[in-house]
Write an enzyme that holds these catalytic residues in place. Structure first.
Site, PDB file in Angstrom:
ATOM      1  N   SER A   9       0.994  -0.909   0.073  1.00  0.00           N
ATOM      2  CA  SER A   9       0.307  -0.045   0.379  1.00  0.00           C
ATOM      3  C   SER A   9       0.836   1.318   0.007  1.00  0.00           C
ATOM      4  CB  SER A   9      -1.205  -0.053   1.067  1.00  0.00           C
ATOM      5  OG  SER A   9      -0.143   0.205   2.355  1.00  0.00           O
ATOM      6  N   HIS A  43       1.586   4.839   4.510  1.00  0.00           N
ATOM      7  CA  HIS A  43       1.021   5.004   3.711  1.00  0.00           C
ATOM      8  C   HIS A  43       1.458   6.690   3.310  1.00  0.00           C
ATOM      9  CE1 HIS A  43      -3.102   2.350   3.872  1.00  0.00           C
ATOM     10  NE2 HIS A  43      -1.901   1.797   3.389  1.00  0.00           N
TER      11      HIS A  43
END
Length: 282
Positions: free
Chosen positions: A185, A232
């Site tokens: 991610s 992230h």
């Protein structure tokens, strides 16, 4: 009486046509249609490397590839292969590849502080379950090809890998050592950041990609207990910075600026890891 002119390759064939490049006489069998007149096979062969050297380039200077999804598919393939390997081998493989944070300082348990820096990258190819890898791979398949076409294969791969490492570096520096970090991610967020920069550079409507980034950040911070927000954010910022250097590099110093940006980002990543390692060991 005027002497007959014969093809330079077939001496028994008269012709009135000459190569527009070298002016040698050529018969119909040897004529190769050119933009102006006809050319002989030798001149066509000599011109082919010149045409290949002038292949079209992407806006960042990368070569235009026949398959615009190759690197994206390879990355997806590696992620899936690692996931299947974990299912076959078990959690022992996860423990060998996963990344643990360095805050608050504790005795080194992740291996990064002991020199196992490869975990910064290997952790980004690990996934917890089918839903985890499925969501990340669908996102990569959706975002990747467009960027790969715009940047070229090598530059696209550089954005992906540096985004993955940037997310891991921030996670290592700030994450709790008792909670492992894994997943692609961070790299996917990097591609989102790069897409935003590219759309702004091309003067496209960037509101859709902004909405996607904001929505994903909302879910990230809404589930901080299960989602590593540091990876992230680190990936998002890294991808945007690297892409900015790629798409805004001046033509006359394009390679220098682009790869200089990559090196500068890599230095920052190394610095974050060094700080985290120092914190653990001192």
């Amino acid at each position: 009486m005027e002497q007959a002119v014969c093809c330079y390759r077939h001496q028994d064939r008269e012709t009135g046509v000459r190569c527009s490049r070298c002016e040698r006489p050529i018969c119909p069998e040897c004529m190769v249609s050119a933009s102006v007149g006809f050319q002989c096979p030798e001149c066509v062969g000599q011109a082919r490397p010149e045409r290949q050297a002038q292949r079209p380039r992407t806006m960042t200077g990368g070569a235009v590839a026949a398959n615009p999804r190759l690197i994206t598919m390879i990355l997806i393939g590696i992620n899936v292969a690692v996931f299947l390997a974990v299912q076959a081998v078990g959690d022992s493989l996860v423990q060998d590849l996963i990344l643990y944070g360095a805050w608050p300082p504790v005795d080194p348990t992740s291996g990064v502080a002991e020199g196992q820096w490869y975990r910064l990258l290997t952790a980004t190819f690990l996934h917890q379950n089918v839903m985890h890898i499925g969501f990340n791979m669908l996102s990569l398949w959706w975002i990747g090809p467009g960027l790969e076409v715009a940047l070229g294969r090598v530059r696209f791969l550089a954005v992906y890998l540096l985004s993955a490492l940037g997310g891991s570096a921030l996670s290592f520096l700030l994450a709790n050592p008792n909670a492992g970090s894994l997943g692609a991610s961070g790299a996917v967020f990097g591609l989102l950041g790069a897409t935003f920069v590219l759309m702004r550079r091309l003067r496209y409507d960037s509101r859709p990609i902004v909405a996607i980034i904001v929505l994903n950040l909302f879910f990230t911070f809404a589930q901080t207990g299960t989602i590593d927000w540091r990876a992230h954010i680190g990936g998002l910022v890294t991808g945007a910075v690297v892409a900015f250097g790629m798409v805004h590099a001046p033509r006359e110093r394009r390679a220098l600026v682009q790869w200089g940006t990559c090196v500068a980002v890599a230095v920052v990543i190394v610095a974050l890891v060094v700080v985290g390692t120092y914190r653990i060991n001192h």
